[in-house]
Design a protein around this motif. Structure first.
Motif, PDB file in Angstrom:
ATOM      1  N   ILE A 324       0.836  -1.208   0.000  1.00 51.32           N
ATOM      2  CA  ILE A 324       0.000   0.000   0.000  1.00 51.32           C
ATOM      3  C   ILE A 324       0.866   1.252   0.000  1.00 51.32           C
ATOM      4  CG2 ILE A 324      -1.736   1.300   1.306  1.00 51.32           C
ATOM      5  CD1 ILE A 324      -2.735  -1.387   2.399  1.00 51.32           C
ATOM      6  N   GLU A 325       1.977   1.176   0.706  1.00 53.34           N
ATOM      7  CA  GLU A 325       2.839   2.339   0.856  1.00 53.34           C
ATOM      8  C   GLU A 325       3.644   2.637  -0.401  1.00 53.34           C
ATOM      9  OE1 GLU A 325       4.750   5.369   3.403  1.00 53.34           O
ATOM     10  OE2 GLU A 325       2.808   4.409   3.177  1.00 53.34           O
ATOM     11  N   ASN A 326       4.032   1.596  -1.158  1.00 59.32           N
ATOM     12  CA  ASN A 326       5.036   1.806  -2.204  1.00 59.32           C
ATOM     13  C   ASN A 326       4.618   1.443  -3.622  1.00 59.32           C
ATOM     14  OD1 ASN A 326       7.331   2.570  -0.385  1.00 59.32           O
ATOM     15  ND2 ASN A 326       6.979   0.513   0.423  1.00 59.32           N
ATOM     16  N   LEU A 327       3.636   0.588  -3.819  1.00 61.34           N
ATOM     17  CA  LEU A 327       3.296   0.146  -5.169  1.00 61.34           C
ATOM     18  C   LEU A 327       2.337   1.127  -5.839  1.00 61.34           C
ATOM     19  CD1 LEU A 327       2.889  -3.716  -4.680  1.00 61.34           C
ATOM     20  CD2 LEU A 327       4.891  -2.419  -5.446  1.00 61.34           C
ATOM     21  N   GLY A 328       2.775   1.675  -6.952  1.00 62.49           N
ATOM     22  CA  GLY A 328       1.994   2.704  -7.631  1.00 62.49           C
ATOM     23  C   GLY A 328       0.658   2.219  -8.150  1.00 62.49           C
ATOM     24  N   PHE A 329       0.584   0.967  -8.604  1.00 61.47           N
ATOM     25  CA  PHE A 329      -0.681   0.491  -9.168  1.00 61.47           C
ATOM     26  C   PHE A 329      -1.755   0.302  -8.100  1.00 61.47           C
ATOM     27  CE2 PHE A 329       1.427  -3.486  -8.058  1.00 61.47           C
ATOM     28  CZ  PHE A 329       0.386  -4.263  -7.562  1.00 61.47           C
ATOM     29  N   LEU A 330      -1.360   0.366  -6.820  1.00 61.75           N
ATOM     30  CA  LEU A 330      -2.336   0.289  -5.734  1.00 61.75           C
ATOM     31  C   LEU A 330      -2.790   1.669  -5.258  1.00 61.75           C
ATOM     32  CD1 LEU A 330      -0.966  -2.630  -3.495  1.00 61.75           C
ATOM     33  CD2 LEU A 330      -2.864  -2.688  -5.113  1.00 61.75           C
ATOM     34  N   GLU A 331      -2.436   2.704  -5.985  1.00 65.18           N
ATOM     35  CA  GLU A 331      -2.830   4.062  -5.605  1.00 65.18           C
ATOM     36  C   GLU A 331      -4.348   4.217  -5.501  1.00 65.18           C
ATOM     37  OE1 GLU A 331      -2.297   7.873  -4.256  1.00 65.18           O
ATOM     38  OE2 GLU A 331      -0.821   6.274  -4.521  1.00 65.18           O
ATOM     39  N   PRO A 332      -5.146   3.624  -6.432  1.00 64.38           N
ATOM     40  CA  PRO A 332      -6.607   3.717  -6.264  1.00 64.38           C
ATOM     41  C   PRO A 332      -7.090   3.100  -4.949  1.00 64.38           C
ATOM     42  CG  PRO A 332      -6.067   3.027  -8.494  1.00 64.38           C
ATOM     43  CD  PRO A 332      -4.789   2.987  -7.708  1.00 64.38           C
ATOM     44  N   LEU A 333      -6.423   2.026  -4.516  1.00 59.69           N
ATOM     45  CA  LEU A 333      -6.791   1.404  -3.243  1.00 59.69           C
ATOM     46  C   LEU A 333      -6.464   2.334  -2.087  1.00 59.69           C
ATOM     47  CD1 LEU A 333      -7.808  -1.139  -1.744  1.00 59.69           C
ATOM     48  CD2 LEU A 333      -5.440  -1.935  -1.703  1.00 59.69           C
ATOM     49  N   ARG A 334      -5.287   2.944  -2.120  1.00 64.32           N
ATOM     50  CA  ARG A 334      -4.913   3.892  -1.070  1.00 64.32           C
ATOM     51  C   ARG A 334      -5.886   5.066  -1.053  1.00 64.32           C
ATOM     52  NH1 ARG A 334      -2.958   8.340   0.410  1.00 64.32           N
ATOM     53  NH2 ARG A 334      -3.070   9.114  -1.715  1.00 64.32           N
ATOM     54  N   GLY A 335      -6.268   5.527  -2.250  1.00 61.69           N
ATOM     55  CA  GLY A 335      -7.231   6.620  -2.327  1.00 61.69           C
ATOM     56  C   GLY A 335      -8.580   6.244  -1.743  1.00 61.69           C
ATOM     57  N   PHE A 336      -8.980   4.984  -1.937  1.00 64.65           N
ATOM     58  CA  PHE A 336     -10.229   4.494  -1.355  1.00 64.65           C
ATOM     59  C   PHE A 336     -10.148   4.491   0.168  1.00 64.65           C
ATOM     60  CE2 PHE A 336     -12.439   0.631   0.273  1.00 64.65           C
ATOM     61  CZ  PHE A 336     -13.736   1.115   0.163  1.00 64.65           C
ATOM     62  N   PHE A 337      -9.009   4.034   0.701  1.00 60.66           N
ATOM     63  CA  PHE A 337      -8.821   4.032   2.154  1.00 60.66           C
ATOM     64  C   PHE A 337      -8.897   5.451   2.709  1.00 60.66           C
ATOM     65  CE2 PHE A 337      -6.044  -0.036   1.871  1.00 60.66           C
ATOM     66  CZ  PHE A 337      -7.192  -0.800   1.763  1.00 60.66           C
TER      67      PHE A 337
END
Length: 748
Positions: A324-337
């Motif tokens: 969550i902290e470092n992988l760019g393709f998970l940015e939408p997930l971080r944004g959801f959180f």
């Protein structure tokens, strides 16, 4: 089972299959009885833990007594006792609504108990059905003799029962409750218990008539293997306690994490429990297959998979955090959180509701089930002691689970924090590494390398501040305020122009208060419509916006606010400290305020106090237990606790909530489409009179402190006023009730 006659193979298959339905019914009861008893206890996390602990205690005693009983019964009697247990559960279930809801809550709501006496009361209420549930497994494990390897047979019973429980959890929350409500779902479960009992009884009578025709010798026992490994039964008692302790602790921590990431759905618990039980069931079944293939080295395998369990828990947490902290393709997930609300994205829903829970839980719970099969295969070497061993081990496992539940809730969340609690639990893995080394079951290099790897993982698991910051989608620590305790995770995310209050990951309200005009008016509208609101009651604190809005009149002498999240005031004070926005501080220190950190509905019902205004802060209908504040029974309670000319208020975001409100109050008014006001007598909405009340010096000064132009906002709100009902109750069957909270379960 190749050397077992076909009739005996069929017997074991039948018993294993039928026990599926018993497990299914048990989880229907747990889901619904927990909900009903929460009406009586209140919905605080401590009280929910009391209910769960009482449920487990009855199971544990049932296992223990059932184990000793099954060893002493003559062959053939086990079936009669199992039949009685299943029918007894079903009969109790038929009357459970009368006992748990009608008698305990409706008739005895004023009955107040401390935690210890409350636990004893819950224990006694649940003792009969949970005792009978616990008794059933030891009885069934010895219902028929000579059915093959007893350890494998017990494991297969456990497999189908657990699988039934997993499916029962999911079906209950996603089908039975939405389609038929709580009470009818209980009747379905009771029918399954009757079916199980009668089926086994009929089959047992047939089996008894053919048993004497069989010439079957017992299979060789595992005694040689146990003696070779030199494992005392005391070791297994300790192991089962540790297993129960850590398993329930992990479950509670996973639930807190996933609930935050999923943004607190009403069905979050059911999803987690389904994955948890389903993975355990699969592990149990594959453990049986392993036992059939391998006849030796099982203790070594058992100990090694325990080390894998704790290592995986640590590794999965580290991977989740770093991803969550470092992988760019998970940015939408971080944004959801980070976001305020749910995002209507199938990918995000699948990620939070399935992929992440499976990633975190499936391997550890699979190993738990796998370990159960291996341990039972080693332990069950004497048919005459099957019941005693099984009952004792399951009892001690339940004792460990109860201790783990209290440790995770009262010490873990309350004192240590999620991260440190998790690290301490993971350290249990070193115990099994040490046993492997002590027993010389592995090369000396293996425990050294594994210990170093596990230690590194424990150190890499982030601290609680960093952990919750990342899981909440935040980048800057200075802009993230949080407090976790046994009740929930409360947080505030500070933005450039607007800050947001979150409870378990779901946005609730905003700061500064002037930007969250709806919450201000939710409190202010009834307070200024009422001619003399001396006592106002509000369920829910949140950002304190609704409370602040309701407090602006000099006529108001007493404000009562209920909040079940005990850490919520601390989060608000920390926000004031960091931002210098003093509005929350001012209302929390208002001398008129009586802040009660407890369940509001429960306290209102048990008290004789009457109010001029009663309402609940805006609560999303799909949130867990939200149905308790949107049911016809709840609105009827508000009506019964109002003084003459009193006003009840609710946020009504769905048509069903509006219908439920209109089914109780003859005079209903709507403002801003979703702010509903009800009374037993007509209300005076004279615009000039209401707005003039804002010119009072106290009122002007009060709202000025928070930079709120309340008079202008009220004027705009009054422009949207509609009369919904004028002296006549709404006759509509599509309403929310305590027995069928349709909106909470998203019934269309």
């Amino acid at each position: 089972m190749n050397n077992i006659p076909k009739s005996k193979s069929f017997t074991s298959l039948f018993l294993i299959s039928i026990y599926f339905f018993s497990g299914f019914a048990a989880l229907v009861y747990q889901v619904i009885w927990q909900r009903w008893l929460a009406f009586f206890t209140g919905i605080s996390s401590v009280n929910i833990s009391l209910i769960v602990s009482a449920f487990m205690a009855g199971l544990g005693i049932g296992y223990l007594v059932g184990g000793y009983l099954s060893d002493r019964l003559k062959q053939g009697k086990h079936i009669l006792y199992f039949f009685a247990a299943e029918v007894g559960i079903g009969v109790f279930a038929l009357f459970s609504k009368i006992l748990f809801y009608d008698w305990m809550f409706v008739a005895n709501s004023s009955f107040q108990l401390g935690s210890i006496y409350l636990y004893l009361t819950l224990f006694l209420l649940l003792l009969i059905p949970t005792f009978l549930m616990g008794v059933s497994l030891p009885l069934l494990s010895k219902a028929f003799k000579n059915i093959g390897n007893q350890g494998n047979f017990i494991s297969l019973l456990y497999f189908t029962n657990t699988l039934g429980a997993a499916i029962g959890t999911m079906v209950t929350s996603f089908y039975l409750i939405p389609k038929m409500g709580f009470e009818n779902a209980i009747y379905v479960a009771a029918a399954l218990n009757f079916f199980c009992g009668l089926s086994v009884l009929i089959f047992g009578l047939y089996g008894k008539s053919t048993e004497n025709q069989q010439d079957v010798n017992e299979l060789p026992s595992n005694k040689v293997i146990e003696e070779e490994l030199n494992v005392p039964f005391k070791f297994w008692l300790i192991q089962y306690f540790i297993s129960g302790f850590t398993a329930i602790s992990f479950e509670i921590i996973w639930f807190r994490m996933i609930d935050v990431m999923m943004k607190s759905y009403a069905v979050t618990f059911s999803i987690i429990l389904t994955i948890y039980l389903g993975s355990m069931a699969i592990g149990t079944w594959l453990g049986v297959l392993y036992n059939k293939k391998y006849k030796s080295g099982k203790l070594k395998t058992f100990l090694r998979v325990q080390t894998v369990l704790y290592t995986y828990v640590a590794l999965s947490m580290v991977i989740l955090y770093l991803s969550i902290e470092n992988l760019g393709f998970l940015e939408p997930l971080r944004g959801f959180f980070e976001g305020y609300d749910e995002i209507p994205s199938f990918k995000l829903r699948m990620t939070t509701m399935f992929i992440i829970p499976v990633f975190l839980m499936s391997v550890p719970t699979f190993i738990m089930g796998f370990s159960f099969s291996i341990s039972q295969n080693i332990i069950q070497n004497d048919f005459s002691l099957v019941g005693k061993k099984l009952g004792s081990l399951q009892f001690i496992n339940i004792a460990g689970s109860t201790a783990g539940a209290w440790f995770a809730s009262l010490i873990g969340f309350e004192i240590l924090g999620t991260s440190l609690t998790l690290k301490l639990l993971i350290l249990t893995g070193f115990l099994y590494i040490g046993i492997l080394w002590y027993k010389r079951l592995i090369n000396w290099l293996y425990p050294v390398l594994l210990s170093l790897f596990l230690l590194v993982l424990v150190l890499l698991v982030p601290g609680k501040q960093e952990f919750w910051k990342v899981v909440s989608g935040m980048r800057e620590e200075s802009k993230f305020i949080f407090s976790e305790d046994k009740t929930a995770l409360s947080s505030i995310k500070i933005g450039e122009t607007e800050s947001t209050v979150f409870i378990n990951g779901l946005g609730q309200s905003h700061f500064p208060m002037r930007t969250d005009y709806f919450h201000i008016m939710l409190g202010a509208v009834p307070a200024f419509v009422h001619p003399n609101p001396e006592r106002i009651g509000i369920i829910g604190l949140g950002s304190a916006g609704t409370l602040y809005g309701a407090s602006g009149r000099t006529n108001t002498k007493q404000l009562v606010c209920w909040e079940v999240i005990k850490s919520q005031p601390n989060v608000l004070y920390e926000y004031v400290k960091r931002t210098k926005d003093s509005s929350a501080y001012l209302i929390l220190n208002d001398k008129r305020l009586n802040l009660k950190l407890e369940d509001g509905r429960k306290d209102i019902q048990s008290s004789e106090m009457l109010y001029d205004v009663l309402e609940a802060d805006a609560l999303r209908p799909r949130s867990s237990f939200a149905g308790n504040l949107y049911s016809v029974e709840y609105f009827s309670l508000l009506k019964s606790k109002l003084k003459p000319r009193g006003i009840a208020v609710t946020w009504a975001p769905t048509e069903r909530i509006k219908h439920s409100f209109g089914a109780v109050f003859p005079y209903v008014y709507e403002i801003q489409e979703s702010l509903f006001i009800g009374s037993e007598s007509p209300l005076n909405f004279d615009r000039e009179t209401i707005l003039k009340r804002f010119d009072d010096p106290f009122t002007l000064d009060f709202y000025k402190r928070a930079n709120i132009d309340a008079k202008v906002i009220m004027s705009n709100f009054l422009n949207t006023l509609k009369v919904v009902q004028n002296g006549k109750l709404l006759d509509n069957k599509d309403v929310n009730t305590d027995m069928w909270p349709k909106d909470e379960y998203q019934v269309k």
